[in-house]
Design an enzyme around this catalytic site. Sequence first.
Site, PDB file in Angstrom:
ATOM      1  N   HIS B 458      26.925  21.063  44.530  1.00 14.99           N
ATOM      2  CA  HIS B 458      25.728  20.516  43.911  1.00 14.99           C
ATOM      3  C   HIS B 458      25.006  19.530  44.817  1.00 14.99           C
ATOM      4  O   HIS B 458      24.967  18.332  44.525  1.00 14.99           O
ATOM      5  CB  HIS B 458      26.097  19.810  42.599  1.00 14.99           C
ATOM      6  CG  HIS B 458      26.888  20.655  41.653  1.00 14.99           C
ATOM      7  ND1 HIS B 458      27.819  20.140  40.771  1.00 14.99           N
ATOM      8  CD2 HIS B 458      26.891  21.997  41.438  1.00 14.99           C
ATOM      9  CE1 HIS B 458      28.360  21.106  40.075  1.00 14.99           C
ATOM     10  NE2 HIS B 458      27.816  22.249  40.457  1.00 14.99           N
ATOM     11  N   PRO B 459      24.405  19.978  45.914  1.00 10.41           N
ATOM     12  CA  PRO B 459      23.654  19.039  46.754  1.00 10.41           C
ATOM     13  C   PRO B 459      22.392  18.558  46.036  1.00 10.41           C
ATOM     14  O   PRO B 459      21.645  19.362  45.480  1.00 10.41           O
ATOM     15  CB  PRO B 459      23.307  19.864  47.993  1.00 10.41           C
ATOM     16  CG  PRO B 459      23.347  21.288  47.544  1.00 10.41           C
ATOM     17  CD  PRO B 459      24.385  21.351  46.451  1.00 10.41           C
TER      18      PRO B 459
END
Lengths: 144, 545
Positions: B458-459
Amino acid sequence: MELRVLSAREASIFACLTDTVVAPEPILPPVRETDAVRFFDEWLSLLPPLNRRAMRALLLVAEMTPLLTGFGGRLRRLDRGRRTEWLRSAERAPVPQVRMVLKLVESTSQLAYYGNDGVLMRLGYDAEANLRRGRELRAAEGRP
Amino acid sequence: MTSMDGHRPTRDARAYSDGSDAIRPEAVRVEHGRDISGERTVRVDACVIGTGAGGAPVAKELAEGGMTVAMLEEGERVTTDDFNARPRDMMARLYRDAGQIATLGNVPILLPLGKAVAGTTLINSGTCFRTPPAVLEMWGERFGLDAMGAAELDPFFRRVERIQNVVQVPEELAGRNALVVKRGADALGWSGDFIYRNVRGCVGSGICTFGCPTSAKQHVGLTYVPLAWNAGATTYAGCRARRIETSGGRVRAVEASTAGGGRLRVECDLAVIACGAIGTPLFLRRQGLGKDSGELGRNLSIHPATGARALFEEPIEMAKGVPQSYFIDQFADEGIMFEGAAGPPDYAAMSFPFSGERHRELMLSYPSISQFGLMVSDLSRGHVHERGGLLQIRYDLNRQDTATFKRGIELLCELYWAAGAKVVYPPIEGIAELRDGDLSAVREWEPRPGALTLLAFHPLGTARADARPANGVVDENLALRGVEGIHVADGSVVPSSIGVNPQITIMTLATRLAFHLLGAPPPHDEPEPEAIAEPRITRPHALTA
């Protein structure tokens, strides 16, 4: 076997390395009876050029390191017992980056080997049946 | 699913059996870059760069609102026909750089991203959480984003959840991997629930992250993209945006190189950048845009994650059922979420500890092995940049997050003991296995990042939104500062870790942006869901730790 990226020598090193990492024994098939090398070759072709070069270089490092670190020969010249000793030694390398790179190589070997249809089936995953069920549901229900 | 009495059913088992209500395109409006070898110019109102969780909803809403829309996508369009139910092969084909993107820092962290029409939604687990209200409240206090409060976003959440068909996993499809973990959580009195996911007709194929073979997982290539086509939008696949042309302080056109060696010029009044939290800052920097605040490419959070494995004296069969079907939020206020991480043998083989004989023995026990994930709402921050044309993602896990991992791993091992595990394998270098309910090795472990095996999915945050120009790359309406007509709609605008999977957050912010650009009121008439997941996050970890 026709290869896209690997030379025959590199393919042989990868097969040997994979045999060391996954150490197949019955009921699991030997590496040569799987498509692990073919997959690795295809996987390399999809990598960015720099990563590809790095992975190929790592194969050569793996081949030569046993000779240079006192294990009596290049990787492919050693029996599995001696190769395993070398692998254990490398896994205990004092430099963390060496251990990290080795883990990457080991993971690649494990993915290549255990992704083979025959190996998957022996461990209870039938990819073809899963795919077939999907096709049937899509046809029956008009799924996209 | 049809709405009933103004409510949308979310515990309707039909979503987990029948896929006949899938969204169907009237026409597949895709132009392939491989077929464009010369120069082509098109004129549209809006050019959306990227077709993932951010780009696809914007494109659909703008097109339905009457705009002409072009969607540029670097990757190709893949369909369910291209999936072969083999994780190894699909990882190589569907993941950017064949799944080999990793952060550099005090511990390398693999960061799998999708590269195709639908972006990373193609290869995610389908887990759906709204942004926790406490996090949104923190955004208001810390980033001046009061306009993104829970009440303000509620109609947009409802709209996204309806289109994506967000429904809860029924127990019978959750898989034994989840059920043994639930058994442990129940024994300990820990809070948890079956996950809400975006599906139509899921039958538990067990390989969500490698291309759903039944078209049940509703990646945006099956929802927003065809809806955008139905409203007249066109997808240009295999077309990589290279340049944004501006003049007089306004966007004029987007230029892309095509897979066929040609050039596509999209003249437009609006450009929406949705290349993801890794791609967007790099693209903006190449244009010389978005740099004024000094925040571009910085503030990267990733929700680093790991997993523990446990051997049971009962069949688990991780490849059967929904891989990520249960979560435990008992410790969410500490920044710890536990979520399912099941998968077929080749996926498991990569993450299992050991090599050689011990690894083989573990793999032969695969039918009785469980694997569950631990995700940390991180305080560490990284940055994204290019050096010599090469992507570099720098991220160092800080001391607090490392300590949180230690705490989380200990809890996860405790959970497995409570579930009746025979052997537990913690993801810590040097601690091979635990037996007989023992936790002492983990408790005595002196935490250090390099001993952990981590991934992240989840950047977020690299072009963060902030109402104050000096602090954010985009404003509260996701408008890029410094030039008219350019907006950002992807994970890069999300200004902090949110502690839950972010796809619904990204889609919701993108939908809100589209309504803003259209000058339309929020969709208050969207049906209320019968129920939604409400994880116990009462204090955003980023503020309280």
